[in-house]
Design an enzyme around this catalytic site. Structure first.
Site, PDB file in Angstrom:
ATOM      1  N   CYS A  72      48.178  19.862  63.448  1.00  0.00           N
ATOM      2  CA  CYS A  72      47.580  19.187  62.302  1.00  0.00           C
ATOM      3  C   CYS A  72      46.327  19.969  61.926  1.00  0.00           C
ATOM      4  O   CYS A  72      45.437  20.148  62.767  1.00  0.00           O
ATOM      5  CB  CYS A  72      47.226  17.753  62.682  1.00  0.00           C
ATOM      6  SG  CYS A  72      46.254  16.855  61.453  1.00  0.00           S
ATOM      7  N   CYS A 184      48.749  21.723  55.250  1.00  0.00           N
ATOM      8  CA  CYS A 184      48.969  20.466  55.973  1.00  0.00           C
ATOM      9  C   CYS A 184      50.392  20.523  56.501  1.00  0.00           C
ATOM     10  O   CYS A 184      51.311  20.927  55.779  1.00  0.00           O
ATOM     11  CB  CYS A 184      48.791  19.266  55.042  1.00  0.00           C
ATOM     12  SG  CYS A 184      49.307  17.686  55.762  1.00  0.00           S
TER      13      CYS A 184
END
Length: 260
Positions: A72, A184
């Site tokens: 992440c 992302c």
């Protein structure tokens, strides 16, 4: 018992990175931990997210793991330095692939467009990265918060998503860009839809390849040949709900079927 490699994300986004690792190392054993109680991280404060990350990593460390991949970008920017100081196993983070994107475009003079969460884009770590590699001021960035929420809902409605991309890029001259960076880990689920909106010459990249290669170097893994199976993965979530595990499995199957 062989130790496992853990992958962590707020939700199912990090599966895009795990999928890459499964393809390179189909004989390894993996844990995938999703912080489903607190997804999405993007709209939250940095302090809130740090607390959730440290709680999740504490839970992961109760398992038999030899490394943790923070799959992440937002979590990496907020926590990876402190996690490495606390933990005695390798902690591999992610950052938007801005550097390779800038290098790809040096000769053409084309611009780079970075998609990421608002929280990632607001962090000093991201801005320092851009300042370090973008010596000709060619990098632009746009937050796409809705994609994370749709992804967590397993919403892959092609018409809705392509219209969303068009709306977000309506004010841009896309012919000026050479590369789009997916900053992302949720965003690669929508690569095929994004491709339909971008001019043919624009490349789409993300940080998963570099992250998995870094993991390989740190652990001394050799690339293997063969097919991976779902049995190699232990799915965990902060909620402990079976529905979360089912969603993770469905999302991984979607990646496999889409050849992402």
């Amino acid at each position: 018992m062989n130790k496992k490699i853990a992958f962590f994300d707020s939700g199912i986004g990090g599966l895009t990175v795990l999928h890459r690792a499964l393809q390179q190392f189909p004989e390894e054993q993996f844990i995938y931990y999703a912080d489903t109680l607190h997804v999405p991280y993007g709209p939250k404060t940095a302090d809130e997210v740090r607390g959730h990350i440290f709680d999740a990593v504490e839970a992961i460390l109760r398992e038999n793991v030899k490394a943790i991949v923070i799959a992440c970008n937002t979590a990496t920017s907020l926590s990876v330095k402190e996690l490495r100081s606390r933990i005695d196993i390798p902690v591999i983070g992610m950052e938007p692939a801005v550097k390779p994107a800038v290098e790809m475009n040096r000769e053409s003079g084309k611009r780079v467009l970075v998609f990421a969460t608002a929280l990632t884009l607001s962090q000093a770590k991201y801005n320092e990265l851009v300042s370090r590699v973008d010596d000709h001021n060619t990098v632009d960035s746009i937050p796409l918060p809705e994609l994370v929420e749709w992804c967590e809902q397993l919403d892959f409605d092609e018409d809705k998503i392509t219209d969303y991309f068009r709306m977000k890029m309506a004010d841009l001259d896309l012919n000026k860009y050479g590369t789009v960076v997916l900053g992302c880990t949720h965003y690669p689920y929508y690569t095929a839809m994004l491709r339909k909106v971008l001019p043919a010459h624009v490349r789409i990249i993300d940080g998963s390849t570099g992250t998995v290669n870094h993991l390989q170097q740190l652990l001394g893994l050799s690339e293997q040949h063969g097919m991976w199976t779902e049995d190699q993965i232990t799915f965990l979530s902060s909620s402990g709900k079976s529905e979360d595990q089912d969603n993770m499995k469905h999302a991984l199957q979607y990646l496999q079927m889409s050849n992402l």
